[in-house]
Each structure stands twice: as structure tokens, then as C-alpha cells.
Motif scaffolding. Structure first.
Motif, PDB file in Angstrom:
ATOM      1  N   THR A 163       0.832  -1.202   0.000  1.00  0.00           N
ATOM      2  CA  THR A 163       0.000   0.000   0.000  1.00  0.00           C
ATOM      3  C   THR A 163       0.867   1.253   0.000  1.00  0.00           C
ATOM      4  OG1 THR A 163      -1.793  -1.151   1.117  1.00  0.00           O
ATOM      5  CG2 THR A 163      -1.784   1.260   1.283  1.00  0.00           C
ATOM      6  N   GLN A 164       1.935   1.248   0.798  1.00  0.00           N
ATOM      7  CA  GLN A 164       2.844   2.403   0.848  1.00  0.00           C
ATOM      8  C   GLN A 164       3.548   2.606  -0.494  1.00  0.00           C
ATOM      9  OE1 GLN A 164       2.970   4.649   3.236  1.00  0.00           O
ATOM     10  NE2 GLN A 164       1.396   3.438   4.253  1.00  0.00           N
ATOM     11  N   LEU A 165       3.971   1.536  -1.122  1.00  0.00           N
ATOM     12  CA  LEU A 165       4.646   1.638  -2.417  1.00  0.00           C
ATOM     13  C   LEU A 165       3.706   2.200  -3.480  1.00  0.00           C
ATOM     14  CD1 LEU A 165       6.655  -1.702  -2.567  1.00  0.00           C
ATOM     15  CD2 LEU A 165       7.516   0.586  -2.053  1.00  0.00           C
ATOM     16  N   ARG A 166       2.472   1.761  -3.455  1.00  0.00           N
ATOM     17  CA  ARG A 166       1.513   2.187  -4.481  1.00  0.00           C
ATOM     18  C   ARG A 166       0.966   3.587  -4.245  1.00  0.00           C
ATOM     19  NH1 ARG A 166      -0.698  -3.856  -4.561  1.00  0.00           N
ATOM     20  NH2 ARG A 166       0.883  -4.655  -5.990  1.00  0.00           N
ATOM     21  N   ALA A 167       1.065   4.085  -3.014  1.00  0.00           N
ATOM     22  CA  ALA A 167       0.561   5.420  -2.700  1.00  0.00           C
ATOM     23  C   ALA A 167       1.560   6.519  -3.065  1.00  0.00           C
ATOM     24  CB  ALA A 167       0.220   5.514  -1.215  1.00  0.00           C
ATOM     25  N   ALA A 168       2.823   6.176  -3.180  1.00  0.00           N
ATOM     26  CA  ALA A 168       3.866   7.174  -3.443  1.00  0.00           C
ATOM     27  C   ALA A 168       3.881   7.607  -4.903  1.00  0.00           C
ATOM     28  CB  ALA A 168       5.228   6.599  -3.063  1.00  0.00           C
ATOM     29  N   ALA A 169       4.292   8.842  -5.125  1.00  0.00           N
ATOM     30  CA  ALA A 169       4.418   9.359  -6.490  1.00  0.00           C
ATOM     31  C   ALA A 169       5.646   8.786  -7.195  1.00  0.00           C
ATOM     32  CB  ALA A 169       4.507  10.885  -6.454  1.00  0.00           C
ATOM     33  N   LEU A 170       6.638   8.348  -6.424  1.00  0.00           N
ATOM     34  CA  LEU A 170       7.881   7.805  -6.968  1.00  0.00           C
ATOM     35  C   LEU A 170       8.411   6.765  -5.993  1.00  0.00           C
ATOM     36  CD1 LEU A 170      10.332   7.974  -8.993  1.00  0.00           C
ATOM     37  CD2 LEU A 170      11.271   9.724  -7.439  1.00  0.00           C
ATOM     38  N   VAL A 171       8.913   5.651  -6.523  1.00  0.00           N
ATOM     39  CA  VAL A 171       9.522   4.620  -5.691  1.00  0.00           C
ATOM     40  C   VAL A 171      11.009   4.558  -6.013  1.00  0.00           C
ATOM     41  CG1 VAL A 171       9.609   2.157  -5.120  1.00  0.00           C
ATOM     42  CG2 VAL A 171       7.406   3.261  -5.536  1.00  0.00           C
ATOM     43  N   LEU A 172      11.823   4.756  -4.981  1.00  0.00           N
ATOM     44  CA  LEU A 172      13.276   4.637  -5.093  1.00  0.00           C
ATOM     45  C   LEU A 172      13.668   3.272  -4.573  1.00  0.00           C
ATOM     46  CD1 LEU A 172      14.201   8.139  -3.653  1.00  0.00           C
ATOM     47  CD2 LEU A 172      14.070   7.478  -6.058  1.00  0.00           C
ATOM     48  N   HIS A 173      14.583   2.599  -5.264  1.00  0.00           N
ATOM     49  CA  HIS A 173      14.909   1.228  -4.889  1.00  0.00           C
ATOM     50  C   HIS A 173      16.353   0.892  -5.229  1.00  0.00           C
ATOM     51  CE1 HIS A 173      14.898  -0.062  -9.107  1.00  0.00           C
ATOM     52  NE2 HIS A 173      13.985   0.878  -9.233  1.00  0.00           N
ATOM     53  N   PRO A 174      16.925  -0.040  -4.486  1.00  0.00           N
ATOM     54  CA  PRO A 174      18.237  -0.561  -4.865  1.00  0.00           C
ATOM     55  C   PRO A 174      18.042  -1.526  -6.024  1.00  0.00           C
ATOM     56  CG  PRO A 174      17.441  -1.712  -2.953  1.00  0.00           C
ATOM     57  CD  PRO A 174      16.423  -0.633  -3.261  1.00  0.00           C
ATOM     58  N   LEU A 175      19.072  -1.729  -6.800  1.00  0.00           N
ATOM     59  CA  LEU A 175      18.974  -2.724  -7.860  1.00  0.00           C
ATOM     60  C   LEU A 175      18.981  -4.099  -7.206  1.00  0.00           C
ATOM     61  CD1 LEU A 175      21.398  -1.192 -10.496  1.00  0.00           C
ATOM     62  CD2 LEU A 175      18.908  -1.167 -10.478  1.00  0.00           C
ATOM     63  N   CYS A 176      17.915  -4.842  -7.411  1.00  0.00           N
ATOM     64  CA  CYS A 176      17.757  -6.143  -6.766  1.00  0.00           C
ATOM     65  C   CYS A 176      17.043  -7.070  -7.741  1.00  0.00           C
ATOM     66  CB  CYS A 176      16.944  -5.992  -5.479  1.00  0.00           C
ATOM     67  SG  CYS A 176      16.599  -7.543  -4.654  1.00  0.00           S
ATOM     68  N   PRO A 177      17.726  -8.117  -8.218  1.00  0.00           N
ATOM     69  CA  PRO A 177      17.100  -9.002  -9.211  1.00  0.00           C
ATOM     70  C   PRO A 177      15.861  -9.730  -8.698  1.00  0.00           C
ATOM     71  CG  PRO A 177      19.265  -9.825  -8.541  1.00  0.00           C
ATOM     72  CD  PRO A 177      19.068  -8.512  -7.877  1.00  0.00           C
ATOM     73  N   ALA A 178      15.737  -9.922  -7.386  1.00  0.00           N
ATOM     74  CA  ALA A 178      14.585 -10.648  -6.842  1.00  0.00           C
ATOM     75  C   ALA A 178      13.353  -9.764  -6.726  1.00  0.00           C
ATOM     76  CB  ALA A 178      14.936 -11.213  -5.463  1.00  0.00           C
ATOM     77  N   LEU A 179      13.477  -8.492  -7.061  1.00  0.00           N
ATOM     78  CA  LEU A 179      12.404  -7.543  -6.829  1.00  0.00           C
ATOM     79  C   LEU A 179      11.959  -6.907  -8.151  1.00  0.00           C
ATOM     80  CD1 LEU A 179      11.063  -6.510  -4.241  1.00  0.00           C
ATOM     81  CD2 LEU A 179      12.710  -4.665  -4.220  1.00  0.00           C
ATOM     82  N   ASP A 180      10.726  -7.143  -8.553  1.00  0.00           N
ATOM     83  CA  ASP A 180      10.162  -6.533  -9.755  1.00  0.00           C
ATOM     84  C   ASP A 180       9.454  -5.254  -9.322  1.00  0.00           C
ATOM     85  OD1 ASP A 180       9.042  -5.841 -12.146  1.00  0.00           O
ATOM     86  OD2 ASP A 180       7.834  -7.656 -12.363  1.00  0.00           O
ATOM     87  N   VAL A 181      10.218  -4.184  -9.155  1.00  0.00           N
ATOM     88  CA  VAL A 181       9.700  -2.935  -8.598  1.00  0.00           C
ATOM     89  C   VAL A 181       8.629  -2.330  -9.500  1.00  0.00           C
ATOM     90  CG1 VAL A 181      10.305  -0.628  -7.783  1.00  0.00           C
ATOM     91  CG2 VAL A 181      11.876  -2.523  -7.428  1.00  0.00           C
ATOM     92  N   GLY A 182       8.784  -2.439 -10.790  1.00  0.00           N
ATOM     93  CA  GLY A 182       7.796  -1.901 -11.713  1.00  0.00           C
ATOM     94  C   GLY A 182       6.417  -2.508 -11.517  1.00  0.00           C
ATOM     95  N   ARG A 183       6.363  -3.760 -11.129  1.00  0.00           N
ATOM     96  CA  ARG A 183       5.091  -4.443 -10.880  1.00  0.00           C
ATOM     97  C   ARG A 183       4.484  -4.027  -9.542  1.00  0.00           C
ATOM     98  NH1 ARG A 183       3.531  -8.850  -8.207  1.00  0.00           N
ATOM     99  NH2 ARG A 183       5.630  -9.445  -7.630  1.00  0.00           N
ATOM    100  N   LEU A 184       5.340  -3.651  -8.599  1.00  0.00           N
ATOM    101  CA  LEU A 184       4.879  -3.300  -7.258  1.00  0.00           C
ATOM    102  C   LEU A 184       4.380  -1.865  -7.152  1.00  0.00           C
ATOM    103  CD1 LEU A 184       7.784  -4.888  -5.197  1.00  0.00           C
ATOM    104  CD2 LEU A 184       5.524  -5.848  -5.626  1.00  0.00           C
ATOM    105  N   ALA A 185       4.971  -0.972  -7.920  1.00  0.00           N
ATOM    106  CA  ALA A 185       4.665   0.455  -7.811  1.00  0.00           C
ATOM    107  C   ALA A 185       3.547   0.849  -8.772  1.00  0.00           C
ATOM    108  CB  ALA A 185       5.913   1.270  -8.112  1.00  0.00           C
ATOM    109  N   ALA A 186       2.769   1.850  -8.381  1.00  0.00           N
ATOM    110  CA  ALA A 186       1.705   2.352  -9.251  1.00  0.00           C
ATOM    111  C   ALA A 186       2.234   3.394 -10.228  1.00  0.00           C
ATOM    112  CB  ALA A 186       0.589   2.962  -8.401  1.00  0.00           C
TER     113      ALA A 186
END
Length: 136
Positions: free
Chosen positions: A33-56
Motif C-alpha cells: 500500500t505504501q509503495l503504491r501510494a507514493a508518487a515515486l519509488v526509489l529502490h536498490p537494484l535487486c534481481p529478486a524484486l520486480d519494482v515496476g510491478r509493485l509500484a503504481a
């Protein structure tokens, strides 16, 4: 824009979400919910994490060293600078913070101090559900 030239009309939020080694499979609903509520998601490069799918919305990678980085203090300062620059420009950012690197703990402490000083809303959300021992 940076926080050093504050725009009083911009409400600033930093949403810190802790991430475990398992990536998105371990994120709680509150963390998502916190990831999708933010205007921008900052993240470390992590192959196990599909950040584009998690963020709105849009995502950007942090230029953070890996967990074996010897300069934890310098790494924390660089990541902190990136976060402050983006929250100054965008207003509402979520930051995925891995629990392993030596700069993660000091980063959250620094963000808390700065949030108090700059009137930034800071929310820290553990992304990994607590492990409950099995009943005996």
C-alpha cells in the motif's frame, strides 16, 4: 529543487519499506500500500524484486553499493542525498531499504532526524511479515 530551498506548498512524505532477501514474495499488504501510494519509488537494484510491478507510478534506482561496500557511512550519505533530492522535487516518495547492507540502519535514523527538522512526514513500514513461532 532541493530541501534547502523549500516550497511551502509541497507536502513531503517519505515512506520507507524494508525489504528482505526474498523480495516481493515477502512484502506485507501494508508495505505494498505504501509503495503504491507514493508518487515515486526509489529502490536498490535487486534481481529478486520486480519494482515496476509493485509500484503504481514511476520508479528510480538508488546508486547504492552492494552489501559488501566498505564505506557504509559514505554510502548512507549518497543514498540520503538522492532521497532528499527526489522528495524535494516530487513530494511523496517510497524508498525500498534492504535489511542487509551496513548503511540501511543509519539511513533510517538519518531520515528520522531530517524528517523532524524539515517537517517531512516519515513512515517506516516493515515489508517482511513477522515470523511467529509455531505453537507447541
Amino acid at each position: 529543487m532541493s530541501l534547502h530551498t523549500p516550497d511551502t506548498t509541497l507536502v513531503r512524505h517519505i515512506r520507507v519499506v524494508g525489504v528482505g532477501a526474498g523480495g516481493a514474495q515477502q512484502l506485507t499488504q501494508a508495505a505494498l500500500t505504501q509503495l503504491r501510494a507514493a508518487a515515486l519509488v526509489l529502490h536498490p537494484l535487486c534481481p529478486a524484486l520486480d519494482v515496476g510491478r509493485l509500484a503504481a507510478g514511476p520508479t528510480e534506482s538508488l546508486s547504492a553499493p552492494g552489501p559488501d561496500g566498505a564505506d557504509a557511512r559514505g554510502a548512507c550519505a549518497r543514498v540520503l542525498e538522492q532521497i532528499l533530492d527526489r522528495v524535494g522535487a516530487v513530494g511523496d516518495v517510497a524508498v525500498l531499504v534492504p535489511g542487509g547492507p551496513p548503511w540501511a540502519g543509519p539511513l533510517v535514523r538519518e531520515l528520522q532526524e531530517l524528517a523532524d527538522r524539515w517537517e517531512i512526514s516519515l513512515q517506516v513500514e516493515p515489508g517482511v511479515p513477522a515470523v511467529r513461532p509455531a505453537a507447541r
